[in-house]
Design an enzyme around this catalytic site. Sequence first.
Site, PDB file in Angstrom:
ATOM      1  CE  LYS A 141      -1.571   2.666   3.166  1.00 54.74           C
ATOM      2  NZ  LYS A 141      -1.230   3.828   2.052  1.00 54.74           N
ATOM      3  CD  GLU A 146      14.557   0.804   7.906  1.00 52.37           C
ATOM      4  OE1 GLU A 146      14.962   2.005   8.609  1.00 52.37           O
ATOM      5  OE2 GLU A 146      14.944  -0.313   8.044  1.00 52.37           O
ATOM      6  CB  CYS A 198      13.919   9.022   7.699  1.00 54.48           C
ATOM      7  SG  CYS A 198      14.521   8.079   6.231  1.00 54.48           S
ATOM      8  CD  GLU A 219      11.194  12.588  10.757  1.00 52.59           C
ATOM      9  OE1 GLU A 219       9.833  12.546  11.085  1.00 52.59           O
ATOM     10  OE2 GLU A 219      11.967  12.355  10.047  1.00 52.59           O
TER      11      GLU A 219
HETATM   12  P1  NAP Z   1       2.834   8.212   7.658  1.00 50.77           P
HETATM   13  O1  NAP Z   1       2.044   9.291   7.868  1.00 50.77           O
HETATM   14  O2  NAP Z   1       3.455   7.373   8.762  1.00 50.77           O
HETATM   15  O3  NAP Z   1       2.531   7.285   6.345  1.00 50.77           O
HETATM   16  C1  NAP Z   1       3.257   6.327   5.865  1.00 50.77           C
HETATM   17  C2  NAP Z   1       2.388   5.178   5.303  1.00 50.77           C
HETATM   18  O4  NAP Z   1       1.543   4.600   6.135  1.00 50.77           O
HETATM   19  C3  NAP Z   1       1.653   5.777   4.488  1.00 50.77           C
HETATM   20  O5  NAP Z   1       1.470   4.757   3.189  1.00 50.77           O
HETATM   21  C4  NAP Z   1       0.242   6.115   5.073  1.00 50.77           C
HETATM   22  O6  NAP Z   1      -0.745   6.122   4.305  1.00 50.77           O
HETATM   23  C5  NAP Z   1       0.304   4.813   5.923  1.00 50.77           C
HETATM   24  N1  NAP Z   1      -0.652   5.012   7.117  1.00 50.77           N
HETATM   25  C6  NAP Z   1      -1.029   5.957   7.725  1.00 50.77           C
HETATM   26  N2  NAP Z   1      -1.793   5.794   9.005  1.00 50.77           N
HETATM   27  C7  NAP Z   1      -1.610   4.526   8.884  1.00 50.77           C
HETATM   28  C8  NAP Z   1      -2.587   3.493   9.697  1.00 50.77           C
HETATM   29  N3  NAP Z   1      -3.299   4.061  10.705  1.00 50.77           N
HETATM   30  N4  NAP Z   1      -2.658   2.321   9.082  1.00 50.77           N
HETATM   31  C9  NAP Z   1      -2.016   1.674   8.345  1.00 50.77           C
HETATM   32  N5  NAP Z   1      -1.269   2.564   7.285  1.00 50.77           N
HETATM   33  C10 NAP Z   1      -1.340   4.034   7.569  1.00 50.77           C
HETATM   34  O7  NAP Z   1       4.406   8.955   7.185  1.00 50.77           O
HETATM   35  P2  NAP Z   1       4.671   9.841   6.064  1.00 50.77           P
HETATM   36  O8  NAP Z   1       4.046  11.160   6.408  1.00 50.77           O
HETATM   37  O9  NAP Z   1       4.029   9.361   4.873  1.00 50.77           O
HETATM   38  O10 NAP Z   1       6.153   9.698   5.815  1.00 50.77           O
HETATM   39  C11 NAP Z   1       6.981  10.554   6.617  1.00 50.77           C
HETATM   40  C12 NAP Z   1       7.773   9.762   7.770  1.00 50.77           C
HETATM   41  O11 NAP Z   1       8.280   8.601   7.295  1.00 50.77           O
HETATM   42  C13 NAP Z   1       8.669  10.707   8.562  1.00 50.77           C
HETATM   43  O12 NAP Z   1       8.619  10.391   9.727  1.00 50.77           O
HETATM   44  C14 NAP Z   1      10.151   9.863   7.997  1.00 50.77           C
HETATM   45  O13 NAP Z   1      11.073   9.983   8.606  1.00 50.77           O
HETATM   46  C15 NAP Z   1       9.550   8.320   7.732  1.00 50.77           C
HETATM   47  N6  NAP Z   1      10.411   7.859   6.773  1.00 50.77           N
HETATM   48  C16 NAP Z   1      11.414   6.967   7.475  1.00 50.77           C
HETATM   49  C17 NAP Z   1      12.108   6.324   6.547  1.00 50.77           C
HETATM   50  C18 NAP Z   1      13.430   5.166   6.882  1.00 50.77           C
HETATM   51  O14 NAP Z   1      13.678   4.359   6.304  1.00 50.77           O
HETATM   52  N7  NAP Z   1      13.451   5.008   8.391  1.00 50.77           N
HETATM   53  C19 NAP Z   1      12.261   6.484   5.287  1.00 50.77           C
HETATM   54  C20 NAP Z   1      11.320   7.488   4.771  1.00 50.77           C
HETATM   55  C21 NAP Z   1      10.236   8.100   5.307  1.00 50.77           C
HETATM   56  P3  NAP Z   1      -1.790   7.560   3.689  1.00 50.77           P
HETATM   57  O15 NAP Z   1      -1.132   7.922   2.706  1.00 50.77           O
HETATM   58  O16 NAP Z   1      -3.086   7.206   3.731  1.00 50.77           O
HETATM   59  O17 NAP Z   1      -1.560   8.351   4.958  1.00 50.77           O
END
Ligand code: NAP
Length: 494
Positions: A191, A267, A301, A398
Site C-alpha cells: 500500500k 523504518e 528521514c 522532524e
Molecule cells: P506516515 O503518515 O506514517 O505514513 C506512512 C504510510 O503509512 C503511508 O502509506 C500512510 O498512508 C500509511 N498510514 C498512515 N496511517 C496508517 C494507519 N493507521 N494504518 C496503516 N497505514 C497507515 O508517514 P509519512 O508522512 O508518509 O512519511 C514521513 C515519515 O516517514 C517521516 O517520519 C520519515 O522520517 C519516515 N520515513 C522513514 C524512513 C526510514 O527508512 N526510516 C524512510 C522514509 C520516511 P496514507 O497515505 O493514507 O497516510
Amino acid sequence: MVSTGTPDTTSTQEAVVQAVPKQLFIDGGWVDAEGGKRFDVLDPSTGEVLCSVADASPADGRKALDAAVAAQASFAATSPRERADMLMRAFDLLHERIDDLARLMTLEMGKPLAEAKGEISYAAEFLRHFAGEAVRINGGYQVAPAGGSRFLVTRQPVGPCLLITPWNFPMAMGTRKIGPAIAAGCTSVIKPAHQTPLSMLAFIDILREAGVPDGVVNCVTAMDSGGVMEPLIRSGLARKLSFTGSTKVGKILLEQCAEHVLRTSMELGGNAPFIVFEDADLDEAVQGAMAAKMRNMGEACTAANRIYVHESVIDDFGKRLAETMAGLTVGRGVDEGTTVGPLIDDAAQNKVSELVADAVERGAELLTGGQTPDGAGYFYPPTVLTGVSKDARMATEEIFGPVAPLTPFSEEEEAIKAANDTEFGLVAYVYTNDLRRSLRVAEALESGMVGLNQGVVSNPAAPFGGVKQSGLGREGGPTGIDEFLETKYIGITM
Ligand code: NAP
C-alpha cells in the site's frame, strides 16, 4: 531565486500520467475498487489534480491478501534463479523507462527531475542487490556439541507480507521491500501513500511485465489506509508487516501486529544530528550539510535536523552554508534548472513555517530564507537559522523541509550529549579530520548509521535502519533478506 527554466509542456505531463494504470492490482489483474470509488492525486507544485486512482475498500484489501496467500506456496517453490531473473528484468525495465518514470515521480511528489532519476536508479539498485541475495540464501549442517545428532539449518520464506510505504521516496521505499520479499520467495500486498500512488502503480506494471506470477505482488491504493490495512494485519493471514513511515503510525501498527505476533520491520522517523568539529574541512562540511539537508527538499528521514557546529567556526560555516542555500533555485521540479521543488502539501508547508517562527521567537537568527512565498504550490525557501536554542520545537521534531538550524557547542562531550538527546536514532553525521575523535564519536552516537565526513549514507548494499524509536530491523545490505526469511532447524538422530 525562482526558476526561469523551460516550462514542462502539459502534453508531456499528460502522456506520462496517462500511461500509468490507475486501478488496484490483484491476482495479476488491474481491477476497479468496490463501487468504482476513486481519489485524486495532486501536483504539489500547482495544487492541481493530476488524475484519480482507485480507492480500495476493506473488502478490496482482503481480496488482495487472499491472492497473496493463495500464491504463497507455489511462489516459495520457485527456484532462487527464477526469482533473481524476475528482479533483473524489472531492474532493466526501470532503467529503460527512467525518463518517463522520473517525470511521473516529479509530478506527483515534487522533487526535481534529477533527484527523481537518482531515486529510480537507487530503487533499481535494490532489485539488483536482492537478485544477488536470492541465489545466496544459505543454511548449515553441524554436529551437535555432544555428538550423536546433527543440526540441519535451512531458511524459508516468512510467508505473505504486508508492505506500507511513505510518499517521500515513492519508488525506492517500495523496491527496498518488494526486492527482498521476491528474493526470499514471499508474496505481498503493498500500500503506497495516498499522495504518491502513481510511481508504485507504474512499478507494479513493470513487475507484471517482468514475469512476476499472478498473486505474488498485489497493490492497493486507498485514502483510508487504517481502515483497509488494520483488518489485514489483524486477519492472521499475513505473517509479516514491513512499514516505512512515521514513528507515530509505526507504534499503532506494532500494537496491531501484536495480536497475531507478526514479524515486523519498522523504518521510522529520524532527528539526525550533524556535528562539525573545529578541525573539519569546512568546504567539505558545507557540501555534506547541503547533501544531508537538501536531498528531497529536506523531506527525508535521514535529513540533518540539528546542526551542531564548534563555536570557533560556526560564523564561517553559517555564512558559507547560507550563501550556498541562497544560490539554489526553487521551482517546479519538472522545470529545467530547478534544484528545490515544493513540499508535499499545505500541511507540510504550514508546519515548516511554524517551526521557523517558533525558533525565531526563541532567539534564533535567520541567515537566509524564512518567508513562505505567495502563489500556487507548496514552496518553502532554503532557510538557515543560527543560534537555535535546545528548547525550540525543531530541536525535537522532524522539520521535513529545507531548513538548516545551527547551534554552537564548545566541547566534544557536549556535542555528543546534545546529539543523543532525542528518542530517535536513525542516522548521525560527523565532520572531523581527527581519526581518533571520529571513531570515538561515531561509537558514542546512539544511531543505526553514521556518516563520517559524508552527507549521504543510503546505499542498497549497506544495512539501513535505526535504533531507539527510529525502528526495528535493517533494510538492504547483507541482512536485508533476513527480514523476509525464517530459520528452521531440523534435529537429526544419526
Ligand atoms: P506516515 O503518515 O506514517 O505514513 C506512512 C504510510 O503509512 C503511508 O502509506 C500512510 O498512508 C500509511 N498510514 C498512515 N496511517 C496508517 C494507519 N493507521 N494504518 C496503516 N497505514 C497507515 O508517514 P509519512 O508522512 O508518509 O512519511 C514521513 C515519515 O516517514 C517521516 O517520519 C520519515 O522520517 C519516515 N520515513 C522513514 C524512513 C526510514 O527508512 N526510516 C524512510 C522514509 C520516511 P496514507 O497515505 O493514507 O497516510
